[in-house]
Structures are given as structure tokens and as C-alpha cells.
Design a protein around this motif. Structure first.
Motif, PDB file in Angstrom:
ATOM      1  N   PRO A 363       1.814   6.405   3.567  1.00 47.71           N
ATOM      2  CA  PRO A 363       1.547   6.229   4.999  1.00 47.71           C
ATOM      3  C   PRO A 363       2.104   7.402   5.805  1.00 47.71           C
ATOM      4  CG  PRO A 363       3.352   4.796   4.281  1.00 47.71           C
ATOM      5  CD  PRO A 363       2.780   5.410   3.046  1.00 47.71           C
ATOM      6  N   GLY A 364       1.398   7.757   6.888  1.00 49.89           N
ATOM      7  CA  GLY A 364       1.876   8.822   7.769  1.00 49.89           C
ATOM      8  C   GLY A 364       1.622  10.227   7.262  1.00 49.89           C
ATOM      9  N   CYS A 365       0.927  10.343   6.111  1.00 50.37           N
ATOM     10  CA  CYS A 365       0.682  11.677   5.522  1.00 50.37           C
ATOM     11  C   CYS A 365      -0.704  12.219   5.863  1.00 50.37           C
ATOM     12  CB  CYS A 365       0.850  11.624   4.002  1.00 50.37           C
ATOM     13  SG  CYS A 365       2.544  11.324   3.481  1.00 50.37           S
ATOM     14  N   GLY A 366      -1.444  11.501   6.693  1.00 49.64           N
ATOM     15  CA  GLY A 366      -2.703  12.052   7.199  1.00 49.64           C
ATOM     16  C   GLY A 366      -3.936  11.779   6.355  1.00 49.64           C
ATOM     17  N   LYS A 367      -3.910  10.763   5.510  1.00 44.09           N
ATOM     18  CA  LYS A 367      -5.124  10.443   4.726  1.00 44.09           C
ATOM     19  C   LYS A 367      -6.288  10.106   5.666  1.00 44.09           C
ATOM     20  CE  LYS A 367      -4.049   6.987   1.998  1.00 44.09           C
ATOM     21  NZ  LYS A 367      -2.662   6.661   2.423  1.00 44.09           N
ATOM     22  N   SER A 368      -5.994   9.260   6.664  1.00 46.05           N
ATOM     23  CA  SER A 368      -7.057   8.792   7.573  1.00 46.05           C
ATOM     24  C   SER A 368      -7.679   9.956   8.340  1.00 46.05           C
ATOM     25  CB  SER A 368      -6.495   7.762   8.560  1.00 46.05           C
ATOM     26  OG  SER A 368      -6.038   6.629   7.860  1.00 46.05           O
ATOM     27  N   LEU A 482      -6.216   9.730 -11.842  1.00 49.94           N
ATOM     28  CA  LEU A 482      -5.222  10.763 -11.551  1.00 49.94           C
ATOM     29  C   LEU A 482      -4.362  11.121 -12.768  1.00 49.94           C
ATOM     30  CD1 LEU A 482      -4.031   9.388  -8.094  1.00 49.94           C
ATOM     31  CD2 LEU A 482      -5.365  11.459  -8.473  1.00 49.94           C
ATOM     32  N   ALA A 483      -4.591  10.462 -13.899  1.00 50.18           N
ATOM     33  CA  ALA A 483      -3.754  10.674 -15.086  1.00 50.18           C
ATOM     34  C   ALA A 483      -3.880  12.110 -15.598  1.00 50.18           C
ATOM     35  CB  ALA A 483      -4.137   9.689 -16.183  1.00 50.18           C
ATOM     36  N   ALA A 484      -2.812  12.593 -16.194  1.00 51.07           N
ATOM     37  CA  ALA A 484      -2.814  13.954 -16.754  1.00 51.07           C
ATOM     38  C   ALA A 484      -3.907  14.070 -17.805  1.00 51.07           C
ATOM     39  CB  ALA A 484      -1.451  14.249 -17.380  1.00 51.07           C
ATOM     40  N   GLY A 485      -4.621  15.190 -17.775  1.00 47.08           N
ATOM     41  CA  GLY A 485      -5.640  15.431 -18.798  1.00 47.08           C
ATOM     42  C   GLY A 485      -7.035  15.016 -18.396  1.00 47.08           C
ATOM     43  N   THR A 486      -7.185  14.257 -17.277  1.00 48.57           N
ATOM     44  CA  THR A 486      -8.547  13.892 -16.836  1.00 48.57           C
ATOM     45  C   THR A 486      -9.102  15.034 -15.990  1.00 48.57           C
ATOM     46  OG1 THR A 486      -7.860  12.806 -14.787  1.00 48.57           O
ATOM     47  CG2 THR A 486      -7.929  11.434 -16.757  1.00 48.57           C
ATOM     48  N   PRO A 487     -10.418  15.213 -15.988  1.00 47.42           N
ATOM     49  CA  PRO A 487     -10.995  16.349 -15.257  1.00 47.42           C
ATOM     50  C   PRO A 487     -11.285  16.049 -13.784  1.00 47.42           C
ATOM     51  CG  PRO A 487     -12.716  15.227 -16.490  1.00 47.42           C
ATOM     52  CD  PRO A 487     -11.437  14.474 -16.763  1.00 47.42           C
ATOM     53  N   ILE A 488     -10.835  14.899 -13.275  1.00 47.02           N
ATOM     54  CA  ILE A 488     -11.184  14.503 -11.907  1.00 47.02           C
ATOM     55  C   ILE A 488     -10.321  15.292 -10.903  1.00 47.02           C
ATOM     56  CG2 ILE A 488     -11.420  12.570 -10.283  1.00 47.02           C
ATOM     57  CD1 ILE A 488     -13.188  12.282 -12.805  1.00 47.02           C
ATOM     58  N   PRO A 489     -10.943  16.090 -10.016  1.00 45.99           N
ATOM     59  CA  PRO A 489     -10.163  16.867  -9.027  1.00 45.99           C
ATOM     60  C   PRO A 489      -9.488  15.915  -8.035  1.00 45.99           C
ATOM     61  CG  PRO A 489     -12.473  17.583  -9.118  1.00 45.99           C
ATOM     62  CD  PRO A 489     -12.388  16.320  -9.880  1.00 45.99           C
ATOM     63  N   HIS A 490      -8.263  16.263  -7.607  1.00 38.87           N
ATOM     64  CA  HIS A 490      -7.578  15.380  -6.658  1.00 38.87           C
ATOM     65  C   HIS A 490      -6.594  16.166  -5.801  1.00 38.87           C
ATOM     66  CE1 HIS A 490      -4.599  15.541  -9.972  1.00 38.87           C
ATOM     67  NE2 HIS A 490      -3.716  15.417  -9.005  1.00 38.87           N
ATOM     68  N   VAL A 491      -6.242  15.561  -4.662  1.00 33.68           N
ATOM     69  CA  VAL A 491      -5.199  16.116  -3.785  1.00 33.68           C
ATOM     70  C   VAL A 491      -4.257  14.983  -3.445  1.00 33.68           C
ATOM     71  CG1 VAL A 491      -4.708  17.037  -1.481  1.00 33.68           C
ATOM     72  CG2 VAL A 491      -6.653  17.915  -2.781  1.00 33.68           C
ATOM     73  N   ARG A 492      -2.950  15.270  -3.508  1.00 36.07           N
ATOM     74  CA  ARG A 492      -1.948  14.288  -3.086  1.00 36.07           C
ATOM     75  C   ARG A 492      -1.267  14.809  -1.825  1.00 36.07           C
ATOM     76  NH1 ARG A 492       1.527  10.340  -6.583  1.00 36.07           N
ATOM     77  NH2 ARG A 492       2.724   9.361  -4.922  1.00 36.07           N
ATOM     78  N   LEU A 493      -1.381  14.067  -0.722  1.00 34.91           N
ATOM     79  CA  LEU A 493      -0.736  14.444   0.533  1.00 34.91           C
ATOM     80  C   LEU A 493       0.697  13.916   0.522  1.00 34.91           C
ATOM     81  CD1 LEU A 493      -3.617  13.536   3.036  1.00 34.91           C
ATOM     82  CD2 LEU A 493      -3.169  15.746   1.955  1.00 34.91           C
ATOM     83  N   THR A 494       1.651  14.814   0.829  1.00 35.99           N
ATOM     84  CA  THR A 494       3.063  14.398   0.782  1.00 35.99           C
ATOM     85  C   THR A 494       3.803  14.640   2.094  1.00 35.99           C
ATOM     86  OG1 THR A 494       3.622  16.571  -0.124  1.00 35.99           O
ATOM     87  CG2 THR A 494       3.272  14.784  -1.711  1.00 35.99           C
ATOM     88  N   GLN A 495       3.242  15.486   2.965  1.00 33.27           N
ATOM     89  CA  GLN A 495       3.938  15.823   4.220  1.00 33.27           C
ATOM     90  C   GLN A 495       3.790  14.672   5.223  1.00 33.27           C
ATOM     91  OE1 GLN A 495       2.447  19.390   6.091  1.00 33.27           O
ATOM     92  NE2 GLN A 495       3.318  18.840   8.081  1.00 33.27           N
ATOM     93  N   ILE A 496       4.931  14.164   5.725  1.00 33.17           N
ATOM     94  CA  ILE A 496       4.878  13.113   6.747  1.00 33.17           C
ATOM     95  C   ILE A 496       4.813  13.784   8.110  1.00 33.17           C
ATOM     96  CG2 ILE A 496       6.005  11.056   7.694  1.00 33.17           C
ATOM     97  CD1 ILE A 496       7.572  10.847   5.066  1.00 33.17           C
ATOM     98  N   PHE A 497       3.799  13.463   8.904  1.00 40.07           N
ATOM     99  CA  PHE A 497       3.615  14.134  10.193  1.00 40.07           C
ATOM    100  C   PHE A 497       4.600  13.632  11.239  1.00 40.07           C
ATOM    101  CE2 PHE A 497      -0.207  15.040   7.883  1.00 40.07           C
ATOM    102  CZ  PHE A 497      -0.401  16.384   8.169  1.00 40.07           C
ATOM    103  N   ARG A 498       4.874  14.495  12.225  1.00 39.99           N
ATOM    104  CA  ARG A 498       5.957  14.243  13.181  1.00 39.99           C
ATOM    105  C   ARG A 498       5.803  12.891  13.881  1.00 39.99           C
ATOM    106  NH1 ARG A 498       6.329  18.947  16.999  1.00 39.99           N
ATOM    107  NH2 ARG A 498       6.929  20.000  15.073  1.00 39.99           N
ATOM    108  N   GLN A 499       4.597  12.585  14.312  1.00 37.32           N
ATOM    109  CA  GLN A 499       4.365  11.321  15.023  1.00 37.32           C
ATOM    110  C   GLN A 499       4.728  10.133  14.128  1.00 37.32           C
ATOM    111  OE1 GLN A 499       0.371  10.928  16.481  1.00 37.32           O
ATOM    112  NE2 GLN A 499       0.743   8.934  17.404  1.00 37.32           N
ATOM    113  N   ALA A 500       4.351  10.237  12.842  1.00 34.99           N
ATOM    114  CA  ALA A 500       4.631   9.146  11.902  1.00 34.99           C
ATOM    115  C   ALA A 500       6.122   9.036  11.595  1.00 34.99           C
ATOM    116  CB  ALA A 500       3.851   9.364  10.611  1.00 34.99           C
TER     117      ALA A 500
END
Length: 738
Positions: A363-368, A482-500
Motif C-alpha cells: 500500500p502507498g507505493c503507487g500501484k493504483s 513471480l517465482a525465480a526462473g519463470t519468464p514472466i516480466p514483472h515490476v515490484r514497487l517499493t517506494q512509499i510516497f510522501r502522502q502515503a
């Protein structure tokens, strides 16, 4: 009827006036009956009365006894229903809502016209009912048909009563098999567990024992093996290792290992189950996996479809293959008035250039905001964008977020009776980009149906928080992608934005996810009411929901506040809290009808949830987890109406009320994919075995504005420290590794 000496068998005939308590699981009931002796005094009866309805005349066999607190009682061992013989009894019987189409007013008119012959007329010459004023031929036929069905059901019930089957299950058995009901129950009782919703292996096994099926019968052992696998899928596993299946089945069936091994081999030959060797954690030791057929097919199909989509040469959004991303992102800034962080920009590029992609983050990492940006860019290039989520609430939120209409996955695919979808590989969706939100709660079977319906060349983006609880159904699709070794491209958002960062809810969600105790002081949106004893936690939870939150924050206790409990059972479990919250928020009113079903009472205004997929209800089915409010209750038509959170009005026959449970409180597992203004979470040491980090994290992330914890610091500490042990048994990640 006079009482005999204590502890001697007696027979008591009376009219059942009201049920004061009923336990659905055991059938134990406490009720008041009228023996017709005058004076208005009612007799208390206790025992095996599950299925009897107020208004019925019943003949009970049992013993008289005395309770130190409640006085003289009749202990019922078994009962039969008998037709009343007096005008008053007949009027009460017909007006009780037992016969569909007859309520109290019509009962008065029928009995007023025919007197003591009323039941004989309905039984022998129902066409004469037309003599009753204002009773037309259509209503007459409805009453006659309902009477005949009641009679047939009663015959089945008399047979089933000896093996402890409740009325509602007897009705379901009759509706499934009609005239063949008794024959199926006698000869193939284990079919009930497969064919009749609400009857599991244990009930079928009890019936089988009563009708003489041997303890070591191959029919019983095969049913037990399939039940063990089915239970494993209910726990989230797609398969069980062979040795574990055999051990679990032996424990359940209490038979020799040899018999179980032989029957398992027969099931494999008969194609009842699938046996496959898979790589184990130790490369030298493969796992022999045993699957129920639908889960094996779905896993292979889902992996194959994902890989085909990923590598498909055609592209339904070719413009993004050669787009000037600096210009595109600059234009996007003019539309959204905000900059994307680097990881968000990567996610946007991935979704619009790769055919399959995953976006995850807390939550708060900007997925939406990232999803909104992806949809805005795709729509600007004229792409056909389709948005869906597993629940009605999540779909509504997705619509509000993007400005594009979103639907539930079930409605998108137009799932039909039997679970088949209108859209599949032969008839794909008309879509260039499909975005699935709350993907952590999409199980294997639903994911397979969904991915089958994606047309070649289209893009699919799965969005969800992989740290939340996995799906209620079998599989952990998002985690496997998301498991290691699968070819599915992905991004993990980790930065919590200031408002959140200013939100205590968001801050504490991340603290919990990182194994830190949540901050519980000095915040305006996150509170802890420390209570050590479980019973006190239950009492405090009711006070917080019904009184404190509405008084301090102006929130509506029924509409805006959701209690989420780690488990269903126990004094502070969802089951007990539902009863207490219903009494506090929707108490009985003498001017309003209510309906008892087993151990539950349904009232107007009740908050309820559906607990099974029913493809025959509503426009496109009503699905497990759908929330709603009871808006109508008609005793005469034996019907209750729920307005769901998708604003659809759905009718339930009284015999179908085991598909609904109250939802003032629910387990955290059942809350997945939903969001509520305020969440109240009882966390007590009585739920010790359930207290895990992802459970508490999921509960906290369900709240939009406010979280209130009620319970002990020790229990919260246990939840924060305990990382969920062990992965589910799935092989999707292995099948995706090319």
C-alpha cells in the motif's frame, strides 16, 4: 400429555411455537411448544429437533427432566411431524409459511371457508380451493404443487431422519434426485458428497454406515481419497504428495494402508485422479504428485496459455513497440498532473510492450496511479481496454480509479451454470489490454478460465500485492508468476510516497510486513484497545463497532465498519461476533418478519455474504464472497431478497439460506479483494495457530481510512513475528520454466 416419571421414555405431542436456539452442526435445539392444555403456558423442549419449523405439529419421543436454572424440560430423542386436527391448529400450520403461497391472511380465509376439512381439501381436491374468495386458479395450482412437494420431501425426510440429516439437506437431496432420492441414498450414498452442495464426505459417510456400506468398502475408500484431495484443494493445494495423501486418507478412513494404496491405483486407472512425477526441493528426489483431474488440467492449461500469449508474434498494440517514451510520459504528465517514479515508468513500459506482465507492491507505493497511467496511455492510442477484479467492491474501486468501466472476472467471462464461460479460447474477449486488479486472490481455476479468454496478441497485466494472503481457492497464481526462473516480466514497487507516509494505516502495514510491531500511539487513524481475555476482546469489539467509532468518526456501524477476525470459531471468532453484532446493530423488532435457518436468524437490514458459487442466481451468477444487505423477507412466498454490493437484487428461497452467512464480522481470508472505510481486528491468543504476518498484513491493508486493533500485545507480536510456514503444493512455476 402428562409427564411420566423422570428418565422413563415418554411421548409428547405439541405445536412448535418458537425456536430459541439451534446448532446447525449438531442439530441440538432449544424450543418452546404448546401442548394445547390451555393457560397459555409453553413447555421447553431440548434435543434433536433440527429441521422442525414453527407452526408444525410434532410428536416427540424422549424423557422428562429438570434443569437447575431453566426448570422442567422435555429431552427429545427423535420426532415426527403430524398434521393438526383442530381449526386453530390448521390455521396456525397453514399460516406458518410451510406451504409456499400461503401466509397468515390466506390461511385464515382457507380455514374460514373449509374449517377442519381444509387440509383434506388441499390433499384430495385442491381444485376446490378456487371456492375461497380472491383465490384464482394460478395460486390454487401453486399451493397444490407446493403441498405435493412437501409430502414427497417428508417421505425422504422420514427415511433420512434416522441418520441425522437436517431438513435443508433433505430438501436438497430431493431436488437433486426427486423420486430416486431414497434409492441413491441406500445404494450410492457417497454420490451425495459430489452431487449435493452442503453434503460433504463426513455426512455421506454417516449415511453410508447407517445403510450398511462396509467400513472397508472400495466405494468408501475411493470416496475418502477424493475427499482428502478435495480438502487439500480447499486448503489451497493443487495436489498432494502421494505419501501424504495415503497417510491423511488412512487417518480419516481408519483402514489398512494396503487397501488405500490399492484403491488409489484403481482411481488412477479409472481417471478419477492423476499421478505425476514432479521435481522436488531435492533434485535427486522427485515428488509423486496426486491431483484431482480439474486441477491438473487447469495447471497445465494455464501455463501453456501464458507462454503462448507471452511469445505470440502478433501484437494488438503495435504502436507501443516504437513509441518515443520521453514524449509519451511527458504527455501523460499533462493528463495526470504528476510524475511517475522510475519503477512506475518501467511498469508502464512493461505493460504496454510485453504480452504478459505483473505489477506488485504494498500500500502507498503507487500501484493504483501506475494502473491509471497505463490505462490512460493505452486508451489514447485507441486500444480496447478491459478491466476486471475478483470482487464487486474491487471492480467498483478500479472503475473509480481509472474512469473506465470495470467488472468482476465472473461477469466479464459470463460464467454459466456448471462453471463454463461464454468467453474462452474459441470465443476470446474483444480486448487489446486486459488489466486484472487484486490478482493475489485469483485462484488456479479462475485464472485458467480468464487467460483462456485473452485473444492472441493482446496484453494482460496482473496487478496485486504478493505479500497478502494467497487466494481462498487452490493455487498461489500471483506468487508462482513471480517465482525465480519463470519468464514472466514483472515490476515490484517499493517506494512509499510522501502522502502515503502520513497515513498510520500505510505505515503500519509496511512495519508489519517487515516484522516490526505496529505503532499504536499518537496516530489519528490507527488504534489499539489492549484486552487480554478473549471474551473481553469480543465485548470490547462490539462496543468499538456499535458505539465508539460512530461517536468519534461519524461512520455508519453497518455500512462503513467491517470486523475481520483471524478465525471463524471461538469467543472472538467471526461466528460468535456476528451473533453479538447482529443483536447490537439489527435487533429483533415485533413489526418486522425474520427467518430462522439452523443456528442463524435473518432479519431485514442484515449484512450477509454468499459462501458458494451459484451460477443460477442473478444475471450472471452470484459468487463466493459477494456481499449484500437483506432488503426484503416474505414468509408467505418463503423468499428473502438481498441487494448485493454490485447493486443487483437476488432472491433466495428459504431452503437456500445455507448459501448465506452474516457478514458483520468475517474471517480475514474472506475479506480479500475488498476495501472498507474502517476495519476492526480482534487479535487474541485464542487464535494462536492462525496468527501469521501475512494474515495481519492483509487485514490492515483492507482499510481505507481507519484501523482499530482489539486484543493483546502478545498476540499481535506473535502475528508480526510468524512468517507463514511452507508454500502450497503447486507446480505452476515449474510448468512456466521453459
Amino acid at each position: 400429555m402428562t409427564a411420566k416419571e423422570p428418565f422413563q421414555h415418554a411421548v409428547l405431542e405439541a405445536v412448535l411455537e418458537r425456536i430459541t436456539f439451534a446448532n446447525e452442526e449438531t442439530g441440538y435445539t432449544v424450543a418452546k411448544v404448546d401442548t394445547g392444555r390451555g393457560g397459555g403456558d409453553l413447555v421447553t423442549v431440548v434435543g434433536a429437533l433440527l429441521g422442525a419449523q414453527p407452526g408444525e405439529s410434532i410428536r416427540m419421543r424422549g424423557r422428562w427432566g429438570s434443569h437447575p436454572q431453566y426448570g422442567k424440560q422435555f429431552h427429545v430423542e427423535d420426532y415426527t411431524t403430524v398434521l393438526p386436527a383442530t381449526v386453530q391448529g390448521i390455521r396456525r400450520y397453514l399460516g406458518s409459511g410451510l406451504i409456499k403461497g400461503i401466509g397468515p391472511v390466506l390461511a385464515d380465509r382457507i380455514v374460514g371457508h373449509f374449517g377442519v376439512d381444509a387440509l383434506d381439501v388441499i390433499e384430495q381436491t385442491p381444485e376446490r380451493l378456487i371456492e375461497v374468495p380472491k383465490l384464482g386458479p394460478k395460486r390454487t395450482k401453486l399451493i397444490a404443487d407446493a403441498w405435493e412437494e412437501q409430502k414427497a420431501i417428508k417421505e425422504v425426510m422420514v427415511f433420512l431422519q434416522g441418520v441425522g440429516v437436517s431438513t435443508s439437506l433433505a430438501v436438497r437431496i430431493y431436488k437433486t434426485y426427486a423420486d430416486k432420492s431414497i434409492d441413491v441414498v441406500r445404494k450410492e450414498p457417497y454420490r451425495l458428497a459430489t452431487d449435493v452442495w452442503g453434503i460433504g464426505f463426513r455426512t455421506a459417510d454417516t449415511i453410508a454406515k447407517a445403510v450398511g456400506i462396509p467400513h472397508d468398502s472400495p466405494q468408501r475408500i475411493k470416496a475418502g481419497l477424493q475427499f482428502t484431495l478435495s480438502e487439500a484443494t480447499s486448503d489451497g493445494n493443487c495436489f498432494l504428495p502421494e505419501q501424504r495423501l495415503i497417510a491423511d486418507a488412512i487417518k480419516i478412513l481408519q483402514v489398512d494402508a494396503g487397501a488405500v494404496i490399492d484403491c488409489l491405483a484403481e482411481l488412477v486407472v479409472e481417471e478419477g485422479v492423476v499421478r505425476e512425477e514432479l521435481p522436488g526441493e531435492d533434485a535427486e528426489e522427485p515428488v509423486v504428485a496426486i491431483y484431482l483431474v480439474p486441477f491438473h488440467r487447469a495447471e497445465i492449461s494455464l501455463a501453456g496459455q501464458l507462454l503462448r500469449l507471452l511469445h505470440n508474434k502478433s501484437d494488438r498494440m503495435p504502436a507501443f513497440a516504437s513509441v518515443d517514451w520521453d514524449r509519451a510520459l511527458a504527455w501523460l504528465r499533462t493528463q495526470t498532473s504528476a510524475d511517475l517514479a522510475p519503477a512506475q515508468q518501467e511498469a508502464v513500459r512493461l505493460a504496454l510492450t510485453q504480452k504478459v506482465a505483473v505489477l506488485t507492491g504494498g500500500p502507498g507505493c503507487g500501484k493504483s496511479f501506475t494502473v491509471r497511467s497505463i490505462v490512460t496511455l493505452a486508451a489514447a492510442k485507441g486500444a480496447k481496454v478491459v478491466l476486471a477484479a475478483p470482487t464487486g467492491r474491487a471492480a467498483k474501486r478500479l472503475t473509480e480509479l481509472t474512469g473506465h468501466e470495470a467488472s468482476t472476472i465472473h461477469r466479464l467471462l459470463e460464467l454459466r451454470p456448471g462453471g463454463d464461460a461464454a468467453y474462452d479460447r474459441d470465443r476470446p474477449l474483444d480486448a487489446d489490454l486486459v488489466v486484472i486488479d487484486e490478482a493475489s486472490m485469483v485462484d488456479l481455476l479462475l485464472a485458467n478460465k480468464l487467460i483462456k479468454a485473452i485473444p492472441p496478441g493482446a496484453h494482460v497485466l496482473m496487478v496485486g500485492d504478493v505479500d497478502q494472503l494467497p487466494s481462498v481457492g487452490a493455487g498461489e497464481v500471483l506468487r508462482d508468476l513471480l517465482a525465480a526462473g519463470t519468464p514472466i516480466p514483472h515490476v515490484r514497487l517499493t517506494q512509499i510516497f510522501r502522502q502515503a507516509q502520513q497515513s498510520g494505516v500505510v505505515t503500519n502495514a509496511h512495519r508489519i510486513n517487515e516484522g516490526e510491531f505496529p505503532l499504536t500511539e499518537g496516530l489519528s487513524d490507527f488504534f489499539l484497545f489492549p484486552v487480554e481475555e478473549t471474551e473481553d476482546a469480543a465485548t470490547m469489539t462490539i462496543d468499538v463497532v456499535a458505539r465508539r467509532i460512530p461517536a468519534k468518526f461519524g461512520l455508519n456501524a453497518r455500512r462503513d465498519v467491517q470486523v475481520l477476525a483471524p478465525m471463524h470459531r471461538g469467543p472472538a471468532g467471526a461466528g460468535a461476533l456476528n451473533t453479538l453484532l447482529q443483536e447490537a446493530l439489527t435487533p429483533p423488532r415485533p413489526d418486522l418478519p425474520e427467518r430462522r435457518f439452523g443456528g442463524r436468524i435473518f432479519r431485514l437490514g442484515d449484512k450477509v455474504t454468499q459462501i458458494r458459487n451459484n451460477y443460477d442466481k442473478g444475471a450472471n451468477g452470484v459468487f463466493n464472497g459477494t456481499l449484500g444487505v437483506v432488503i426484503a423477507l416474505n414468509p408467505e412466498e418463503q423468499k428473502l431478497t438481498v441487494r448485493t454490493d454490485e447493486d443487483e437484487e437476488v432472491d433466495y428461497e428459504f431452503g437456500e439460506l445455507d448459501e448465506l452467512v452474516h457478514a458483520y464480522a468475517m474471517t480475514i481470508h474472506r475479506s480479500q479483494g475488498s476495501e472498507y472505510p474502517c476495519v476492526v481486528i480482534p487479535v487474541t491468543t485464542s487464535a494462536w495457530m492462525m496468527l501469521q504476518r501475512n494474515l495481519l498484513y492483509t487485514a490492515v491493508t483492507r482499510a481505507k481510512k481507519l484501523v482499530v486493533l482489539v486484543g493483546s500485545r502478545k498476540a499481535i507480536g506473535q502475528a508480526v513475528r510468524t512468517v507463514s510456514g511452507g508454500r502450497r503444493h503447486t507446480a505452476l512455476a515449474y510448468r512456466l520454466q521453459e
